[in-house]
Design a protein around this motif. Structure first.
Motif, mmCIF file in Angstrom:
data_model
loop_
_atom_site.group_PDB
_atom_site.id
_atom_site.type_symbol
_atom_site.label_atom_id
_atom_site.label_comp_id
_atom_site.label_asym_id
_atom_site.label_seq_id
_atom_site.Cartn_x
_atom_site.Cartn_y
_atom_site.Cartn_z
ATOM 1 N N ASN A 176 48.245 37.496 54.572
ATOM 2 C CA ASN A 176 48.182 36.067 54.289
ATOM 3 C C ASN A 176 48.739 35.809 52.895
ATOM 4 O O ASN A 176 48.353 36.481 51.933
ATOM 5 N N ASN A 177 49.645 34.858 52.781
ATOM 6 C CA ASN A 177 50.194 34.494 51.488
ATOM 7 C C ASN A 177 49.391 33.320 50.940
ATOM 8 O O ASN A 177 49.697 32.161 51.216
ATOM 9 N N LEU A 178 48.350 33.633 50.200
ATOM 10 C CA LEU A 178 47.435 32.609 49.724
ATOM 11 C C LEU A 178 48.006 31.913 48.488
ATOM 12 O O LEU A 178 48.156 32.525 47.443
ATOM 13 N N LYS A 179 48.285 30.629 48.630
ATOM 14 C CA LYS A 179 48.839 29.860 47.521
ATOM 15 C C LYS A 179 47.797 28.990 46.825
ATOM 16 O O LYS A 179 48.026 28.509 45.725
ATOM 17 N N SER A 180 46.669 28.796 47.484
ATOM 18 C CA SER A 180 45.596 27.989 46.891
ATOM 19 C C SER A 180 44.253 28.471 47.410
ATOM 20 O O SER A 180 44.119 28.797 48.590
ATOM 21 N N ILE A 181 43.273 28.535 46.522
ATOM 22 C CA ILE A 181 41.931 28.991 46.891
ATOM 23 C C ILE A 181 40.904 28.036 46.311
ATOM 24 O O ILE A 181 40.954 27.693 45.125
ATOM 25 N N ALA A 182 39.979 27.603 47.157
ATOM 26 C CA ALA A 182 38.851 26.796 46.699
ATOM 27 C C ALA A 182 37.769 27.727 46.173
ATOM 28 O O ALA A 182 37.421 28.714 46.825
ATOM 29 N N VAL A 183 37.272 27.412 44.997
ATOM 30 C CA VAL A 183 36.218 28.219 44.382
ATOM 31 C C VAL A 183 34.935 27.408 44.349
ATOM 32 O O VAL A 183 34.896 26.306 43.803
ATOM 33 N N PHE A 184 33.876 27.956 44.957
ATOM 34 C CA PHE A 184 32.557 27.344 44.936
ATOM 35 C C PHE A 184 31.711 28.097 43.914
ATOM 36 O O PHE A 184 31.628 29.332 43.968
ATOM 37 N N LYS B 117 38.843 26.678 33.010
ATOM 38 C CA LYS B 117 39.345 27.079 31.701
ATOM 39 C C LYS B 117 40.173 28.356 31.799
ATOM 40 O O LYS B 117 41.261 28.471 31.208
ATOM 41 N N GLY B 118 39.673 29.320 32.564
ATOM 42 C CA GLY B 118 40.388 30.586 32.729
ATOM 43 C C GLY B 118 41.759 30.395 33.341
ATOM 44 O O GLY B 118 42.733 31.050 32.957
ATOM 45 N N ALA B 119 41.847 29.477 34.307
ATOM 46 C CA ALA B 119 43.136 29.212 34.948
ATOM 47 C C ALA B 119 44.058 28.419 34.034
ATOM 48 O O ALA B 119 45.229 28.774 33.842
ATOM 49 N N LEU B 120 43.550 27.349 33.437
ATOM 50 C CA LEU B 120 44.384 26.476 32.611
ATOM 51 C C LEU B 120 44.925 27.188 31.373
ATOM 52 O O LEU B 120 46.075 26.964 30.966
ATOM 53 N N GLU B 121 44.107 28.057 30.775
ATOM 54 C CA GLU B 121 44.547 28.775 29.575
ATOM 55 C C GLU B 121 45.553 29.877 29.891
ATOM 56 O O GLU B 121 46.111 30.495 28.982
ATOM 57 N N GLU C 39 41.428 33.088 35.451
ATOM 58 C CA GLU C 39 42.564 33.776 34.839
ATOM 59 C C GLU C 39 43.328 34.604 35.875
ATOM 60 O O GLU C 39 44.565 34.571 35.938
ATOM 61 N N PHE C 40 42.604 35.330 36.710
ATOM 62 C CA PHE C 40 43.229 36.192 37.720
ATOM 63 C C PHE C 40 44.035 35.366 38.716
ATOM 64 O O PHE C 40 45.173 35.700 39.039
ATOM 65 N N LEU C 41 43.456 34.294 39.201
ATOM 66 C CA LEU C 41 44.158 33.459 40.171
ATOM 67 C C LEU C 41 45.408 32.844 39.547
ATOM 68 O O LEU C 41 46.473 32.793 40.176
ATOM 69 N N ALA C 42 45.301 32.397 38.304
ATOM 70 C CA ALA C 42 46.453 31.802 37.627
ATOM 71 C C ALA C 42 47.587 32.807 37.462
ATOM 72 O O ALA C 42 48.753 32.490 37.728
ATOM 73 N N THR C 43 47.248 34.019 37.051
ATOM 74 C CA THR C 43 48.285 35.032 36.821
ATOM 75 C C THR C 43 48.886 35.546 38.118
ATOM 76 O O THR C 43 49.931 36.208 38.097
ATOM 77 N N GLU D 89 46.843 28.530 43.108
ATOM 78 C CA GLU D 89 46.218 27.305 42.620
ATOM 79 C C GLU D 89 44.706 27.357 42.828
ATOM 80 O O GLU D 89 44.231 27.793 43.880
ATOM 81 N N VAL D 90 43.972 26.921 41.822
ATOM 82 C CA VAL D 90 42.516 26.812 41.923
ATOM 83 C C VAL D 90 42.156 25.398 42.371
ATOM 84 O O VAL D 90 42.589 24.414 41.766
ATOM 85 N N VAL D 91 41.379 25.316 43.434
ATOM 86 C CA VAL D 91 40.809 24.047 43.888
ATOM 87 C C VAL D 91 39.303 24.169 43.695
ATOM 88 O O VAL D 91 38.687 25.121 44.176
#
Length: 197
Positions: free
Chosen positions: A3-11, A55-59, A31-35, A39-41
Motif C-alpha cells: 500500500n502506498n500510504l500518502k496520508s494517515i489519520a492519527v488518533f 509539531k513534529g510534522a510541521l517542524e 517527524e517520521f511521517l513528515a520525513t 500527510e498527517v490528518v
C-alpha cells in the motif's frame, strides 16, 4: 503489493499525560511521517499529544491537516499554523472527514476519545465499509491490557479471529508503518454483498 500510504489519520490524546516517553514519541511520529512524505490528518488541536504530533510534522516540512468541530474551535484549543484546517459541524462529521482524507489510521496513547475513534474505524473495517490499514502504536506498553482484552474477546468467540487481523500492532513506528503498507484487507462478508443472489 504494498500500500502506498500518502496520508494517515492519527488518533491520540489532547492531554500531555505524565509519561515522558509517550510524549516524546508523539513528536517522533509526526517527524517520521513528515520525513516519509506522508500527510498527517488529525483532530486539529495544539494541545497534548495531538499538538506534539503536529509539531513534529510541521517542524520537518510535513503537511498537516487538522479537522476540528466548530464547538471546539477556540483560540485556546485550535492549532493555527497547520497546512490546512477544516471545520466540521459536529464530531460525527469530523470522523467521516478524517476517514475520507486518510489512507490509513494510527492510534497513539489516549483516552476515551482516542478509543472511540479507534473502535469506530475498526468496526467500519469489520463491516467492509473501508479497506484501509489500522495500526496501534503501543508505546511503553500503553495498550497491553487493551490488547489482552481483545484476545479475550476472540477466545470467548465474541470477536472473530479474522477481525483481530484488522488490528496491526507495534511499539515502533517504522515497523508499524511497514505492517500497514503490507496489509491485505479481508473480503467483504457474504451477508454484506448486496449483489449476491
Amino acid at each position: 503489493m504494498e500500500n502506498n500510504l500518502k496520508s494517515i489519520a492519527v488518533f491520540c490524546a489532547s492531554s500531555d499525560g505524565e509519561d515522558v516517553e509517550i510524549y516524546k514519541e508523539a513528536y517522533a511520529v509526526g517527524e517520521f511521517l513528515a520525513t516519509h512524505n506522508i500527510e498527517v490528518v488529525y483532530g486539529g488541536s495544539k494541545l497534548g499529544l495531538m499538538g506534539q504530533v503536529a509539531k513534529g510534522a510541521l517542524e520537518n516540512c510535513g503537511k498537516v491537516t487538522g479537522v476540528i468541530p466548530d464547538f471546539l474551535k477556540t483560540k485556546e484549543v485550535v492549532h493555527l499554523q497547520l497546512s490546512q484546517l477544516i471545520t466540521t459541524k459536529d464530531m460525527h462529521e469530523r470522523k467521516l472527514k478524517m476517514h475520507d482524507l486518510s489512507e490509513g489510521f494510527i492510534a497513539l496513547p489516549g483516552g476515551f476519545g482516542t478509543l472511540e475513534e479507534l473502535f469506530e474505524i475498526l468496526t467500519w473495517g469489520q463491516l467492509g465499509l473501508h479497506k484501509k490499514p489500522i495500526g496501534i502504536l503501543n508505546t511503553n506498553n500503553y495498550y497491553d491490557e487493551l490488547l489482552a482484552m481483545l484476545h479475550k474477546m476472540a477466545t470467548k468467540k465474541l470477536l472473530k479471529e479474522e477481525n483481530m487481523s484488522l488490528v496491526l500492532v507495534s511499539d515502533n513506528i517504522a515497523d508499524l508503518l511497514q505492517k500497514m503498507k503490507d496489509f491485505k484487507p479481508m473480503p467483504i462478508p457474504k451477508w454484506m454483498n448486496k449483489n449476491q443472489t
